[in-house]
Write a protein that holds these residues in place. Structure first.
Motif: not given
Length: 110
Positions: A35-38, A43-47, A52-60
């Motif tokens: 899995g992906i851990r971020v 407390g900056n949830l948006e960042r 996490m979205q960038r990591k998901m895109q790069s990992s496929g």
């Protein structure tokens, strides 16, 4: 969307302590199994979500999720996808043909 999210979270965020081979998965998918851990910092949830979205895109993983979706695809979308696949195939064939002619010229030149 909830059904997809549940299915993805069950497969992506499963415990890493279980071996990949014990579940019938090949060792090349161990990265996806863990899995992906971020980390959420200050407390900056948006960042953290953006990261996490960038990591998901790069990992496929995002591609795998989209492939698993079982919703109806419109005919116009099917045509667009078919045309893009055909263009990609033709482009790769042309590139292979060009490389082959270059290699033949080099071999004959020696």
């Amino acid at each position: 969307m909830n059904a997809i999210a549940r299915r993805v979270s069950a497969t992506i965020f499963a415990p890493a302590s279980q071996g990949a081979n014990s579940l019938g998965r090949d060792p090349s998918q161990i990265q996806q199994w863990r899995g992906i851990r971020v980390k959420v910092r200050n407390g900056n949830l948006e960042r953290a979500l953006a990261l996490m979205q960038r990591k998901m895109q790069s990992s496929g993983i995002e591609r795998l999720i989209k492939q698993e979706q079982t919703h109806h695809i419109k005919n116009s979308e099917k045509r667009v996808l078919a045309r893009k696949n055909l263009e990609r195939k033709i482009r790769s064939q042309e590139l292979a043909r060009k490389l082959q002619t270059i290699l033949i010229k080099k071999v004959r030149g020696l």
